[in-house]
Design a protein around this motif. Structure first.
Motif, PDB file in Angstrom:
ATOM      1  N   THR A   1       0.830  -1.205   0.000  1.00  0.00           N
ATOM      2  CA  THR A   1       0.000   0.000   0.000  1.00  0.00           C
ATOM      3  C   THR A   1       0.866   1.258   0.000  1.00  0.00           C
ATOM      4  O   THR A   1       0.517   2.261  -0.640  1.00  0.00           O
ATOM      5  CB  THR A   1      -0.951  -0.001   1.199  1.00  0.00           C
TER       6      THR A   1
ATOM      7  N   THR B   1      -2.243  -8.391   1.720  1.00  0.00           N
ATOM      8  CA  THR B   1      -3.410  -7.733   1.139  1.00  0.00           C
ATOM      9  C   THR B   1      -4.165  -6.961   2.214  1.00  0.00           C
ATOM     10  O   THR B   1      -4.082  -7.274   3.403  1.00  0.00           O
ATOM     11  CB  THR B   1      -4.350  -8.760   0.504  1.00  0.00           C
ATOM     12  N   SER B   2      -4.873  -5.933   1.783  1.00  0.00           N
ATOM     13  CA  SER B   2      -5.700  -5.152   2.705  1.00  0.00           C
ATOM     14  C   SER B   2      -6.849  -4.535   1.911  1.00  0.00           C
ATOM     15  O   SER B   2      -6.759  -4.361   0.695  1.00  0.00           O
ATOM     16  CB  SER B   2      -4.881  -4.042   3.375  1.00  0.00           C
ATOM     17  N   LYS B   3      -7.924  -4.211   2.603  1.00  0.00           N
ATOM     18  CA  LYS B   3      -9.067  -3.593   1.938  1.00  0.00           C
ATOM     19  C   LYS B   3      -8.697  -2.220   1.390  1.00  0.00           C
ATOM     20  O   LYS B   3      -9.107  -1.850   0.278  1.00  0.00           O
ATOM     21  CB  LYS B   3     -10.245  -3.482   2.911  1.00  0.00           C
ATOM     22  N   PHE B   4      -7.919  -1.467   2.151  1.00  0.00           N
ATOM     23  CA  PHE B   4      -7.506  -0.145   1.686  1.00  0.00           C
ATOM     24  C   PHE B   4      -6.629  -0.253   0.445  1.00  0.00           C
ATOM     25  O   PHE B   4      -6.786   0.498  -0.525  1.00  0.00           O
ATOM     26  CB  PHE B   4      -6.755   0.584   2.797  1.00  0.00           C
TER      27      PHE B   4
ATOM     28  N   ALA C   1      -6.610  -2.755  -1.727  1.00  0.00           N
ATOM     29  CA  ALA C   1      -7.439  -3.219  -2.835  1.00  0.00           C
ATOM     30  C   ALA C   1      -8.250  -2.078  -3.437  1.00  0.00           C
ATOM     31  O   ALA C   1      -8.508  -2.049  -4.637  1.00  0.00           O
ATOM     32  CB  ALA C   1      -8.360  -4.336  -2.355  1.00  0.00           C
ATOM     33  N   PHE C   2      -8.665  -1.131  -2.592  1.00  0.00           N
ATOM     34  CA  PHE C   2      -9.385   0.054  -3.087  1.00  0.00           C
ATOM     35  C   PHE C   2      -8.446   1.020  -3.801  1.00  0.00           C
ATOM     36  O   PHE C   2      -8.751   1.529  -4.885  1.00  0.00           O
ATOM     37  CB  PHE C   2     -10.063   0.768  -1.917  1.00  0.00           C
TER      38      PHE C   2
ATOM     39  N   ARG D   1     -19.429  -9.005  -7.317  1.00  0.00           N
ATOM     40  CA  ARG D   1     -18.183  -8.346  -7.713  1.00  0.00           C
ATOM     41  C   ARG D   1     -17.227  -9.315  -8.408  1.00  0.00           C
ATOM     42  O   ARG D   1     -16.512  -8.939  -9.343  1.00  0.00           O
ATOM     43  CB  ARG D   1     -17.516  -7.739  -6.473  1.00  0.00           C
TER      44      ARG D   1
ATOM     45  N   ARG E   1     -14.187  -9.395 -11.927  1.00  0.00           N
ATOM     46  CA  ARG E   1     -12.844  -9.233 -11.388  1.00  0.00           C
ATOM     47  C   ARG E   1     -11.842  -9.031 -12.524  1.00  0.00           C
ATOM     48  O   ARG E   1     -12.108  -9.378 -13.680  1.00  0.00           O
ATOM     49  CB  ARG E   1     -12.447 -10.442 -10.544  1.00  0.00           C
TER      50      ARG E   1
END
Length: 204
Positions: free
Chosen positions: A8, A60-63, A65-66, A123, A127
């Motif tokens: 990130t 991996t992280s949600k932030f 991935a966004f 979703r 992908r």
């Protein structure tokens, strides 16, 4: 609060490189186009590297991935706007403007499609596919050539036209990959019955 991981940080670094690239592109010093191309290429490398590290190290992280697709789209869109604004109003400029509009328009449309598919719990249907990665790679390569040769002097003009041709190919891949995602989402888009979001489905 969860700490930001290395992939990130690389994505954030890619975003931070964009204003640096734009500034260098317009500064009147010898070799500014080469410097801007190197900065853009470095941003492109981080695009590959953050994804590789996230998968390899399971970071991996949600932030992340966004932020990653947002950074990719910013990198391409900002550079396209910069090159179109710097281009003269000839046929070559018209082709550049149309191709840029196609690329940016596709990115906006597919982002909206992914958001809608996520709202209805589908979703994974849209992908990222290999074709999407291929068009991104072609876009980055074409833009590096165009930044490097944007002054279009006698020696650079041929390479600049090659860059324009590569961008047109990237535009074709952009349309192709967009149609791929649209085809994958079409059953949900074409259904006659109203589609319920997960929250609506639970309340039904």
């Amino acid at each position: 609060m969860r700490r930001i991981n290395l992939p990130t940080w690389l994505t954030l670094f890619r975003v931070a490189l964009l204003p640096v690239m734009v500034l260098v592109f317009y500064l009147p010093f010898k070799g500014h186009n080469l410097t801007a191309a190197v900065v853009f290429a470095l941003a492109g490398v981080t695009d590959w590297l953050d994804g590789y590290l996230a998968r390899r190290l399971n970071l991996t992280s949600k932030f992340g991935a966004f932020l990653d697709p947002v950074a990719d789209k910013l990198m391409v869109a900002v550079t396209l706007f910069m090159l179109v604004a710097d281009h003269k109003g000839d046929w070559s400029g018209i082709v550049m403007a149309i191709t840029s509009a196609v690329i940016v328009g596709r990115e906006i449309s597919i982002s909206a499609l992914r958001e809608w598919m996520a709202e209805i719990g589908m979703r994974a249907t849209v992908r990222v596919a290999f074709l999407g990665k291929l068009k991104t790679g072609m876009q980055i390569f074409a833009l590096i050539v165009l930044i490097l040769q944007h002054e279009k002097d006698a020696e650079a003009l041929r390479l600049y036209h090659i860059g324009e041709g590569l961008l047109v190919i990237a535009g074709i891949l952009t349309i192709w990959s967009g149609l791929y995602y649209l085809r994958a989402a079409w059953p949900a888009l074409h259904g006659d019955d109203p589609v319920l979001t997960p929250q609506q489905d639970r309340n039904a």
